[in-house]
Design an enzyme around this catalytic site. Sequence first.
Site, PDB file in Angstrom:
ATOM      1  N   LYS A   1      11.560   1.703   7.544  1.00 24.61           N
ATOM      2  CA  LYS A   1      10.641   1.473   6.333  1.00 24.61           C
ATOM      3  C   LYS A   1      11.319   1.265   5.144  1.00 24.61           C
ATOM      4  CE  LYS A   1       7.641   2.132   8.090  1.00 24.61           C
ATOM      5  NZ  LYS A   1       7.017   0.690   9.115  1.00 24.61           N
TER       6      LYS A   1
ATOM      7  N   GLY B   1      12.195  -2.090   4.227  1.00 20.59           N
ATOM      8  CA  GLY B   1      11.816  -3.317   3.847  1.00 20.59           C
ATOM      9  C   GLY B   1      12.476  -4.324   4.988  1.00 20.59           C
ATOM     10  N   THR B   2      12.592  -3.956   6.412  1.00 15.28           N
ATOM     11  CA  THR B   2      13.053  -4.608   7.227  1.00 15.28           C
ATOM     12  C   THR B   2      12.069  -5.903   7.668  1.00 15.28           C
ATOM     13  OG1 THR B   2      13.352  -2.356   8.471  1.00 15.28           O
ATOM     14  CG2 THR B   2      13.871  -4.388   9.748  1.00 15.28           C
TER      15      THR B   2
ATOM     16  N   TRP C   1       9.959  -7.411   5.752  1.00 11.47           N
ATOM     17  CA  TRP C   1      10.282  -8.209   4.589  1.00 11.47           C
ATOM     18  C   TRP C   1      11.610  -9.380   4.828  1.00 11.47           C
ATOM     19  CZ3 TRP C   1      11.203  -7.080  -1.448  1.00 11.47           C
ATOM     20  CH2 TRP C   1      10.795  -8.041  -2.017  1.00 11.47           C
TER      21      TRP C   1
ATOM     22  N   HIS D   1      17.974  -0.936  13.717  1.00 16.99           N
ATOM     23  CA  HIS D   1      18.187   0.341  12.880  1.00 16.99           C
ATOM     24  C   HIS D   1      19.414   1.339  13.323  1.00 16.99           C
ATOM     25  CE1 HIS D   1      14.209  -0.560  11.300  1.00 16.99           C
ATOM     26  NE2 HIS D   1      13.550  -0.458  12.393  1.00 16.99           N
TER      27      HIS D   1
ATOM     28  N   ARG E   1      16.243   1.687   0.634  1.00 17.62           N
ATOM     29  CA  ARG E   1      14.977   1.925  -0.409  1.00 17.62           C
ATOM     30  C   ARG E   1      15.221   3.338  -0.878  1.00 17.62           C
ATOM     31  NH1 ARG E   1       8.818   1.254   1.900  1.00 17.62           N
ATOM     32  NH2 ARG E   1       7.829   0.829  -0.252  1.00 17.62           N
TER      33      ARG E   1
ATOM     34  N   SER F   1       6.363   5.948   3.588  1.00 20.48           N
ATOM     35  CA  SER F   1       6.056   4.996   4.358  1.00 20.48           C
ATOM     36  C   SER F   1       6.311   5.316   5.923  1.00 20.48           C
ATOM     37  CB  SER F   1       7.001   3.774   4.242  1.00 20.48           C
ATOM     38  OG  SER F   1       6.888   2.622   4.837  1.00 20.48           O
TER      39      SER F   1
ATOM     40  N   ARG G   1       1.419  -1.995   4.954  1.00 26.38           N
ATOM     41  CA  ARG G   1       0.756  -0.829   4.278  1.00 26.38           C
ATOM     42  C   ARG G   1       0.407  -1.104   2.815  1.00 26.38           C
ATOM     43  NH1 ARG G   1       1.150   4.687   1.761  1.00 26.38           N
ATOM     44  NH2 ARG G   1       3.208   4.022   1.246  1.00 26.38           N
TER      45      ARG G   1
ATOM     46  N   GLY H   1       3.424  -1.976   0.320  1.00 30.22           N
ATOM     47  CA  GLY H   1       4.428  -3.049  -0.037  1.00 30.22           C
ATOM     48  C   GLY H   1       4.640  -2.584  -1.722  1.00 30.22           C
TER      49      GLY H   1
HETATM   50  N1  LIG Z   1       6.216  -8.940   2.779  1.00 27.62           N
HETATM   51  C1  LIG Z   1       6.685  -7.688   2.212  1.00 27.62           C
HETATM   52  N2  LIG Z   1       6.969  -7.538   1.351  1.00 27.62           N
HETATM   53  C2  LIG Z   1       7.277  -6.305   0.672  1.00 27.62           C
HETATM   54  N3  LIG Z   1       7.030  -5.074   1.258  1.00 27.62           N
HETATM   55  C3  LIG Z   1       6.555  -5.203   2.859  1.00 27.62           C
HETATM   56  C4  LIG Z   1       6.351  -6.497   3.209  1.00 27.62           C
HETATM   57  N4  LIG Z   1       6.014  -6.363   4.554  1.00 27.62           N
HETATM   58  C5  LIG Z   1       6.044  -4.874   4.672  1.00 27.62           C
HETATM   59  N5  LIG Z   1       6.367  -4.307   3.493  1.00 27.62           N
HETATM   60  C6  LIG Z   1       6.484  -2.878   3.178  1.00 27.62           C
HETATM   61  O1  LIG Z   1       7.625  -2.387   3.996  1.00 27.62           O
HETATM   62  C7  LIG Z   1       7.466  -1.224   4.438  1.00 27.62           C
HETATM   63  C8  LIG Z   1       7.672  -1.034   5.963  1.00 27.62           C
HETATM   64  O2  LIG Z   1       9.134  -1.070   6.208  1.00 27.62           O
HETATM   65  P1  LIG Z   1       9.918  -1.962   7.281  1.00 27.62           P
HETATM   66  O3  LIG Z   1       9.460  -3.073   7.232  1.00 27.62           O
HETATM   67  O4  LIG Z   1      11.364  -1.309   6.901  1.00 27.62           O
HETATM   68  O5  LIG Z   1       9.433  -0.817   8.633  1.00 27.62           O
HETATM   69  S1  LIG Z   1       9.948  -1.077  10.106  1.00 27.62           S
HETATM   70  O6  LIG Z   1      11.125  -0.168  10.077  1.00 27.62           O
HETATM   71  O7  LIG Z   1      10.338  -2.646  10.307  1.00 27.62           O
HETATM   72  O8  LIG Z   1       8.833  -0.490  10.860  1.00 27.62           O
HETATM   73  C9  LIG Z   1       6.059  -0.752   4.155  1.00 27.62           C
HETATM   74  O9  LIG Z   1       6.035   0.185   2.848  1.00 27.62           O
HETATM   75  P2  LIG Z   1       4.804   0.811   2.339  1.00 27.62           P
HETATM   76  O10 LIG Z   1       3.733   0.064   1.970  1.00 27.62           O
HETATM   77  O11 LIG Z   1       5.372   1.800   1.385  1.00 27.62           O
HETATM   78  O12 LIG Z   1       4.470   1.663   3.591  1.00 27.62           O
HETATM   79  C10 LIG Z   1       5.496  -2.108   4.144  1.00 27.62           C
HETATM   80  O13 LIG Z   1       4.209  -2.112   3.620  1.00 27.62           O
END
Ligand SMILES: Nc1ncnc2c1ncn2[C@@H]1O[C@H](COP(=O)(O)OS(=O)(=O)O)[C@@H](OP(=O)(O)O)[C@H]1O
Length: 331
Positions: free
Chosen positions: A76, A78-79, A81, A136, A158, A166, A295, A297
């Site tokens: 959670k 930024g993976t 992204w 992870h 983060r 998240s 969710r 972002g």
């Molecule tokens: N493209 C893009 N740009 C910016 N942010 C994004 C993007 N895709 C996913 N998110 C937000 O990243 C949060 C999920 O974290 P992870 O991707 O690390 O989740 S995981 O560990 O892979 O399950 C989660 O954050 P929150 O919205 O705060 O819950 C996602 O909404």
Amino acid sequence: MESSLPSTQILDFGESAEGKNEAKSYKEMISTFPRVKRWSYYEGFWYSTMFLEGIMSAQDHFIPQSTDIFITSCPKTGTTWLKSLTFAICTRSRLSGSSASALLTKMPHDCVPLLEHDLAQNPIKRDCAVPLVSTHVPYSCLPKSIISSGCKIIYICRDAKDAFVSFWYFIAELERSRNVQPLSLEEAFELFCNGISSYGPYWDHVLGYWRASLEFPEKILFLTYEEMKKDTAAHVKKLAEFMGCSFTLEEEEEGEVQKIISMCSFQKLSNLEVNKNGTHQADTPFAIKNSVFFRKGEIGDWANHLTPEMGARLDGIMEQKLKGSGLKLPR
Ligand SMILES: Nc1ncnc2c1ncn2[C@@H]1O[C@H](COP(=O)(O)OS(=O)(=O)O)[C@@H](OP(=O)(O)O)[C@H]1O
């Protein structure tokens, strides 16, 4: 990125009778580990019990290729992204060519394989033109083969409060879909502050990669979600340079960096059909709706869910744990 290897390689271990016995012995070992709620404690970290077998198997057997680049993170942070950006950077020649980016039809987690899936049940298939593997797993628990290979590692972290919120939404959704009563926000927060969360303690996860990045700066790139949001273009260029596929001047002039940023933006990805209605790892025990990975972002959404006191408590814990490390996470 070109590779002389066959286009698809299957990293497969554990098909044999020996493999099955090994799986049984992992299960036996795991049953002896300390447990709290959904997590088991192993080598200093808390793991969702369902992933542990895959992690232990990877620790024992994973053989990296020298060209591998590992996308690493605590959940959670930024993976999704980071995976989409690195994937888009590596495959940009395909992106601008006739074939559209795979990101339009596959969710980012299906474009980059995850190290800790139970490899005996679910062998990793990877496209050798894309030298990315994600995990992870904390730095100190990575398969020793990864450390000794000198492979490059990219880490993202983060603000702990946003990562916690998240994370809470994600596991609540996951558990509801599996008919498990989700943890309350308060209960999950208490556990998180005590270091108990998937791949936690969160601060130890961050510190492990932070210290390694100071020791091996040319091999480990340490990023934060907040900095990447602030100046995505600079980060896309930095990622490309680190991965050994810098943008040419010509590409920059043609707007290649901006194309990648737009393709991987929250807005774009979260509105794609595959990410709105698809399922990640369908037909496996890890099945989950793709939409759950997208969710809000946003930075600072924690304030809509945690009280100021909860926020201050977690900030205080992070400050104390990171003290003397030289790392200051953006808040
Ligand atoms: N493209 C893009 N740009 C910016 N942010 C994004 C993007 N895709 C996913 N998110 C937000 O990243 C949060 C999920 O974290 P992870 O991707 O690390 O989740 S995981 O560990 O892979 O399950 C989660 O954050 P929150 O919205 O705060 O819950 C996602 O909404």
